[in-house]
Scaffold this motif. Structure first.
Motif, PDB file in Angstrom:
ATOM      1  N   TRP A  77      -4.411  -8.788   5.456  1.00 49.56           N
ATOM      2  CA  TRP A  77      -3.391  -8.819   4.396  1.00 49.56           C
ATOM      3  C   TRP A  77      -3.680  -7.734   3.355  1.00 49.56           C
ATOM      4  O   TRP A  77      -2.778  -7.032   2.895  1.00 49.56           O
ATOM      5  N   SER A  78      -4.934  -7.582   3.005  1.00 49.89           N
ATOM      6  CA  SER A  78      -5.321  -6.557   2.031  1.00 49.89           C
ATOM      7  C   SER A  78      -5.033  -5.150   2.570  1.00 49.89           C
ATOM      8  O   SER A  78      -4.458  -4.304   1.876  1.00 49.89           O
ATOM      9  N   LEU A  79      -5.400  -4.924   3.825  1.00 54.60           N
ATOM     10  CA  LEU A  79      -5.178  -3.594   4.420  1.00 54.60           C
ATOM     11  C   LEU A  79      -3.692  -3.268   4.495  1.00 54.60           C
ATOM     12  O   LEU A  79      -3.266  -2.136   4.191  1.00 54.60           O
ATOM     13  N   LEU A  80      -2.903  -4.258   4.894  1.00 55.67           N
ATOM     14  CA  LEU A  80      -1.460  -4.015   5.015  1.00 55.67           C
ATOM     15  C   LEU A  80      -0.835  -3.759   3.645  1.00 55.67           C
ATOM     16  O   LEU A  80       0.127  -2.981   3.522  1.00 55.67           O
ATOM     17  N   GLY A  81      -1.394  -4.400   2.617  1.00 50.36           N
ATOM     18  CA  GLY A  81      -0.922  -4.135   1.248  1.00 50.36           C
ATOM     19  C   GLY A  81      -1.164  -2.680   0.860  1.00 50.36           C
ATOM     20  O   GLY A  81      -0.270  -2.006   0.324  1.00 50.36           O
ATOM     21  N   HIS A  82      -2.381  -2.206   1.134  1.00 47.31           N
ATOM     22  CA  HIS A  82      -2.681  -0.793   0.856  1.00 47.31           C
ATOM     23  C   HIS A  82      -1.757   0.123   1.668  1.00 47.31           C
ATOM     24  O   HIS A  82      -1.276   1.148   1.179  1.00 47.31           O
ATOM     25  N   TYR A  83      -1.524  -0.245   2.893  1.00 50.14           N
ATOM     26  CA  TYR A  83      -0.679   0.565   3.776  1.00 50.14           C
ATOM     27  C   TYR A  83       0.747   0.668   3.218  1.00 50.14           C
ATOM     28  O   TYR A  83       1.332   1.757   3.172  1.00 50.14           O
ATOM     29  N   GLU A  84       1.277  -0.459   2.757  1.00 50.09           N
ATOM     30  CA  GLU A  84       2.635  -0.458   2.247  1.00 50.09           C
ATOM     31  C   GLU A  84       2.734   0.240   0.892  1.00 50.09           C
ATOM     32  O   GLU A  84       3.667   1.020   0.653  1.00 50.09           O
ATOM     33  N   ARG A  85       1.774  -0.005   0.009  1.00 53.64           N
ATOM     34  CA  ARG A  85       1.866   0.533  -1.357  1.00 53.64           C
ATOM     35  C   ARG A  85       1.467   1.992  -1.435  1.00 53.64           C
ATOM     36  O   ARG A  85       2.071   2.775  -2.155  1.00 53.64           O
ATOM     37  N   GLU A  86       0.407   2.341  -0.661  1.00 56.39           N
ATOM     38  CA  GLU A  86      -0.194   3.678  -0.859  1.00 56.39           C
ATOM     39  C   GLU A  86      -0.099   4.561   0.374  1.00 56.39           C
ATOM     40  O   GLU A  86      -0.656   5.653   0.393  1.00 56.39           O
ATOM     41  N   GLN A  87       0.558   4.073   1.378  1.00 59.94           N
ATOM     42  CA  GLN A  87       0.701   4.826   2.625  1.00 59.94           C
ATOM     43  C   GLN A  87      -0.648   5.096   3.292  1.00 59.94           C
ATOM     44  O   GLN A  87      -0.803   6.063   4.043  1.00 59.94           O
ATOM     45  N   ARG A  88      -1.616   4.300   2.988  1.00 58.24           N
ATOM     46  CA  ARG A  88      -2.958   4.598   3.490  1.00 58.24           C
ATOM     47  C   ARG A  88      -3.184   3.984   4.867  1.00 58.24           C
ATOM     48  O   ARG A  88      -2.751   2.870   5.161  1.00 58.24           O
ATOM     49  N   THR A  89      -3.916   4.721   5.682  1.00 61.67           N
ATOM     50  CA  THR A  89      -4.297   4.194   6.994  1.00 61.67           C
ATOM     51  C   THR A  89      -5.803   4.253   7.219  1.00 61.67           C
ATOM     52  O   THR A  89      -6.298   3.584   8.116  1.00 61.67           O
ATOM     53  N   ASP A  90      -6.509   5.075   6.450  1.00 62.19           N
ATOM     54  CA  ASP A  90      -7.956   5.208   6.661  1.00 62.19           C
ATOM     55  C   ASP A  90      -8.723   4.454   5.580  1.00 62.19           C
ATOM     56  O   ASP A  90      -8.427   4.575   4.385  1.00 62.19           O
ATOM     57  N   PHE A  91      -9.738   3.740   6.023  1.00 61.54           N
ATOM     58  CA  PHE A  91     -10.491   2.883   5.115  1.00 61.54           C
ATOM     59  C   PHE A  91     -11.977   2.980   5.435  1.00 61.54           C
ATOM     60  O   PHE A  91     -12.366   3.407   6.530  1.00 61.54           O
ATOM     61  N   THR A  92     -12.762   2.545   4.471  1.00 66.82           N
ATOM     62  CA  THR A  92     -14.203   2.391   4.727  1.00 66.82           C
ATOM     63  C   THR A  92     -14.564   0.918   4.604  1.00 66.82           C
ATOM     64  O   THR A  92     -13.925   0.157   3.869  1.00 66.82           O
TER      65      THR A  92
ATOM     66  N   LEU B  42      -6.270   2.019  10.284  1.00 66.20           N
ATOM     67  CA  LEU B  42      -5.245   1.019  10.563  1.00 66.20           C
ATOM     68  C   LEU B  42      -4.097   1.730  11.266  1.00 66.20           C
ATOM     69  O   LEU B  42      -3.495   2.653  10.702  1.00 66.20           O
ATOM     70  N   ASP B  43      -3.808   1.327  12.474  1.00 63.02           N
ATOM     71  CA  ASP B  43      -2.757   1.958  13.264  1.00 63.02           C
ATOM     72  C   ASP B  43      -1.565   0.998  13.317  1.00 63.02           C
ATOM     73  O   ASP B  43      -1.629  -0.046  13.973  1.00 63.02           O
ATOM     74  N   VAL B  44      -0.503   1.361  12.605  1.00 63.82           N
ATOM     75  CA  VAL B  44       0.654   0.481  12.505  1.00 63.82           C
ATOM     76  C   VAL B  44       1.834   1.130  13.245  1.00 63.82           C
ATOM     77  O   VAL B  44       2.357   2.150  12.808  1.00 63.82           O
ATOM     78  N   GLY B  45       2.236   0.549  14.349  1.00 63.62           N
ATOM     79  CA  GLY B  45       3.332   1.108  15.139  1.00 63.62           C
ATOM     80  C   GLY B  45       4.605   0.322  14.956  1.00 63.62           C
ATOM     81  O   GLY B  45       5.317   0.042  15.921  1.00 63.62           O
ATOM     82  N   THR B  46       4.886  -0.070  13.731  1.00 60.18           N
ATOM     83  CA  THR B  46       6.061  -0.910  13.477  1.00 60.18           C
ATOM     84  C   THR B  46       6.414  -0.817  11.998  1.00 60.18           C
ATOM     85  O   THR B  46       5.566  -0.474  11.174  1.00 60.18           O
ATOM     86  N   GLU B  47       7.661  -1.128  11.677  1.00 55.76           N
ATOM     87  CA  GLU B  47       7.995  -1.353  10.279  1.00 55.76           C
ATOM     88  C   GLU B  47       7.516  -2.755   9.918  1.00 55.76           C
ATOM     89  O   GLU B  47       7.466  -3.634  10.792  1.00 55.76           O
ATOM     90  N   LEU B  48       7.164  -2.947   8.661  1.00 55.76           N
ATOM     91  CA  LEU B  48       6.590  -4.228   8.267  1.00 55.76           C
ATOM     92  C   LEU B  48       7.452  -4.939   7.238  1.00 55.76           C
ATOM     93  O   LEU B  48       8.046  -4.304   6.368  1.00 55.76           O
ATOM     94  N   ARG B  49       7.492  -6.253   7.356  1.00 53.80           N
ATOM     95  CA  ARG B  49       8.020  -7.072   6.269  1.00 53.80           C
ATOM     96  C   ARG B  49       6.922  -8.048   5.882  1.00 53.80           C
ATOM     97  O   ARG B  49       6.577  -8.941   6.663  1.00 53.80           O
ATOM     98  N   LEU B  50       6.311  -7.789   4.711  1.00 52.38           N
ATOM     99  CA  LEU B  50       5.173  -8.593   4.281  1.00 52.38           C
ATOM    100  C   LEU B  50       5.657  -9.776   3.451  1.00 52.38           C
ATOM    101  O   LEU B  50       6.423  -9.612   2.509  1.00 52.38           O
TER     102      LEU B  50
ATOM    103  N   ARG C  96      -3.054  -2.226  14.938  1.00 54.87           N
ATOM    104  CA  ARG C  96      -4.373  -2.180  15.556  1.00 54.87           C
ATOM    105  C   ARG C  96      -5.384  -1.603  14.579  1.00 54.87           C
ATOM    106  O   ARG C  96      -5.030  -0.951  13.591  1.00 54.87           O
ATOM    107  N   ILE C  97      -6.626  -1.840  14.874  1.00 59.85           N
ATOM    108  CA  ILE C  97      -7.716  -1.252  14.095  1.00 59.85           C
ATOM    109  C   ILE C  97      -8.538  -0.372  15.031  1.00 59.85           C
ATOM    110  O   ILE C  97      -8.908  -0.808  16.128  1.00 59.85           O
ATOM    111  N   GLU C  98      -8.806   0.828  14.589  1.00 61.59           N
ATOM    112  CA  GLU C  98      -9.534   1.779  15.419  1.00 61.59           C
ATOM    113  C   GLU C  98     -10.728   2.299  14.620  1.00 61.59           C
ATOM    114  O   GLU C  98     -10.571   2.756  13.483  1.00 61.59           O
TER     115      GLU C  98
END
Lengths: 155, 459
Positions: free
Chosen positions: B379-394, B443-451, B432-434
């Motif tokens: 949930w946290s990762l998807l929030g970052h993805y939606e708000r900040e367009q981020r896919t790479d994390f540590t 974070l590899d997201v191959g879909t539009e999301l509705r959170l 997916r997570i790679e």
């Protein structure tokens, strides 16, 4: 002592453990190969003809106990009594053994998946039939009430 | 003991086929009943579990002689032991061994509070007789006992060598279950790890099941696996169906007396029709890391030697996992506090992600995915993805995220991330997570999301 419901249970495909005792009060465990209601409180129990220990005990004391257990529910009833006679098995007794094995082993195969060929290794090759006068009945189902005397009910 | 020894009969004492005991009272009245458990004490003695004070117990105080029938579950050869009751034990190693057997029955049937071993009755065996030689008409079809663990030291050596070469947690857990199958012939295995509070175990890897079951959980203390975790001792059962049947039969008897109320059967993960199950604790530095469980359809599939071998494997696995966790935290210290933003790629379709704050339960398009810490991470990762367009994390920034409520010590973050990754893979999810490097992932997201977050009640 025996009610129709008890008779029905004892004549079903239950496992059948038997205890006898010699004149010196030494107990002896063996297996039975089918119980059939005769009349009153008498049942006919088929035993292994080659089981010298049981035969000698029955000749010496005639005291016998039999626990029949349903292999699915583990409901168990023990009856105790006196062997009134022991005689060579008849064709009817041997047919009874065959029916008993089909029912008892059939239950085990269905429930535990044990191959029938393995179970057949337990079956004796020759039999005797023992008429037992049932004097006492006990609920032997595993649990806190195991060993409780079963109340007599009208037949 | 005559020409046969108790060692010759060792399979008879695995509990696969119920034993029979005949006793007699002082007035010569015989009694016969089935026994739930018989164990070998030494070359001349056996121990019988006593859960209920019974006629057998009373008879033995009057007349210590008894006759016990046992059956070899592989050959179905039957033996009669002439025995003499010696003593009753209520503590000590023999009692504890039988207590584990009884507790295992209680654990699989939800009777931990009422079904307990009262005593271990010790008998001296004076004679063993074979009841009936195998009939020619019924040859022994079990001459080939079938596959058992390949207890060769080479296989164990190769497996531990492979484990020592694993670079990360993902490789460790995969190598464990795959290596058990390939090198030791164990077709069904399950590796569960202990959660942060030490209350539940969750599946991180399995082999040989239709579904990998990643994320499935069992409470510490529940069932055989939970008991192994609670006591940090191995349990080996060769008669699962018999044990469950006996346990449920006793449970019904307690229910009829109103001593326990009808309840659910505890769902044991693994083969529905397993006959043999062996579970060993995975310990490192004296701490429980997880439980390694193996199963077979075959009765009495595992021996004491197999238990020892699996315990070695579990110890190596636990050590490797602990080392990996320590390394991950050290590595995190050298990484920047946040990952590099990366343009999100256009997805296809729309996935509805529903998150329940109360327990972290997460659903994708209405299908349950995961819960707990792993759900909160996603949930946290998807929030970052939606708000900040981020896919790479540590891992480090995830570790520092206060919304995850990770414990300060032993947070098991890497295990949770791996659990999440494997669960997403197993579900063929469009998210997916790679892994992209040590302590980094994408974070590899191959879909539009509705959170769709559902707040906890009262929040």
């Amino acid at each position: 002592v025996l009610t129709p419901e008890t008779v029905s249970f004892l004549e079903g495909g239950c496992s059948c453990a038997v205890a006898t005792v010699d004149a010196a009060n030494e107990p002896y465990g063996t297996r039975g190969w089918g119980v059939t209601f005769v009349a009153g409180d008498d049942v006919r129990l088929v035993l292994d003809a080659a089981d010298r220990g049981a035969m000698e005990d029955l000749a010496a004391t005639a005291r016998i106990a039999v626990t029949a257990a349903d292999v699915l529910t583990l409901r168990s009833i023990q009856f105790k009594g006196v062997a009134r006679s022991v005689e060579p098995a008849t064709d009817g007794d041997r047919e009874r053994v065959a029916r008993y094995c089909d029912a008892f082993f059939g239950n085990i195969v269905a429930i535990d998946g044990t191959p029938r060929t393995l179970l057949d290794r337990l079956v004796p090759t020759d039999f005797v039939a023992c008429t037992v006068r049932v004097e006492e009945l006990y609920d032997q189902t595993p649990g806190p009430a195991a060993g409780a005397s079963m109340p007599e009910q009208p037949s | 003991v005559t020409d046969m020894s108790l060692r010759d009969l060792h399979l008879c004492f695995e509990g696969a086929v119920p034993a029979v005991i005949a006793t007699a009272s002082s007035d010569g009245t015989p009694n016969v009943t089935y026994l739930s458990r018989v164990r070998v004490v030494d070359d001349f003695r056996i121990a019988v579990s006593n859960q209920f004070f019974s006629k057998t117990t009373r008879n033995l105080t009057e007349n210590p002689r008894a006759s016990i029938l046992v059956i070899d579950p592989v050959s179905y050869d039957e033996y009669r032991m002439t025995v003499v009751y010696e003593r009753t034990e209520r503590r000590g190693p023999v009692f504890e061994r039988l207590r584990e057997d009884v507790d295992a029955v209680a654990a699989v049937s939800g009777m931990q509070d009422v079904f307990k071993l009262r005593s271990a009755d010790i008998y001296r065996v004076s004679q063993i007789d074979r009841v009936r030689a195998a009939s020619a008409a019924a040859p022994n079809p079990a001459a080939d006992p079938g596959p058992r663990i390949t207890t060769n030291p080479q296989g164990l050596g190769e497996l531990t060598a492979r484990l020592s070469r694993c670079p990360d947690l993902d490789a460790i857990v995969t190598t464990t279950v795959d290596g058990l199958a390939e090198l030791l012939g164990i077709g069904h295995s399950l590796l569960m790890l202990l959660d942060e509070p030490g209350q539940r175990l969750y599946t991180i890897a399995s082999h040989g099941y239709p579904a990998e079951g990643v994320g499935s959980e069992v409470a510490v203390g529940d069932g055989i696996v939970g008991m192994v975790a609670a006591r940090a001792t191995a349990i080996r059962v060769g008669n699962m169906r018999q044990m469950v049947k006996y346990g449920m039969g006793v449970r019904r008897a307690f229910e009829q007396r109103g001593e326990i109320s009808p309840g659910r059967e505890i769902e044991v993960p693994g083969l529905a029709d397993a006959e043999s199950r062996m579970a060993v604790p995975a310990l490192a530095l004296g701490q429980l890391v997880g439980v390694l469980t193996v199963e077979s359809h075959q009765q009495v599939a595992y021996t004491e030697s197999d238990e020892a071998i699996l315990s070695v494997v579990a110890s190596v696995v636990a050590g490797a996992i602990e080392a990996e966790r320590a390394n991950a935290i050290v590595d995190d210290a050298g990484l920047p506090g946040s990952g590099t933003p990366r343009a999100r790629r256009a997805g296809t379709g729309l996935t509805h992600v529903r998150f329940f704050e109360v327990d972290g339960s997460t659903f994708l398009d209405g299908n349950y995915l995961i819960k707990g810490v792993a759900g909160r991470i996603l949930w946290s990762l998807l929030g970052h993805y939606e708000r900040e367009q981020r896919t790479d994390f540590t891992n480090k920034e995830v570790r520092l995220d206060p919304s995850l409520e990770l414990p300060e010590f032993r947070d098991n973050l890497d295990s949770r991330l791996l659990l999440l990754k494997r669960r997403l893979d197993e579900q063929a999810a469009p998210i997916r997570i790679e892994k992209t490097g040590r302590g980094r992932f994408r974070l590899d997201v191959g879909t539009e999301l509705r959170l769709d977050g559902v707040a906890a009640p009262g929040a």
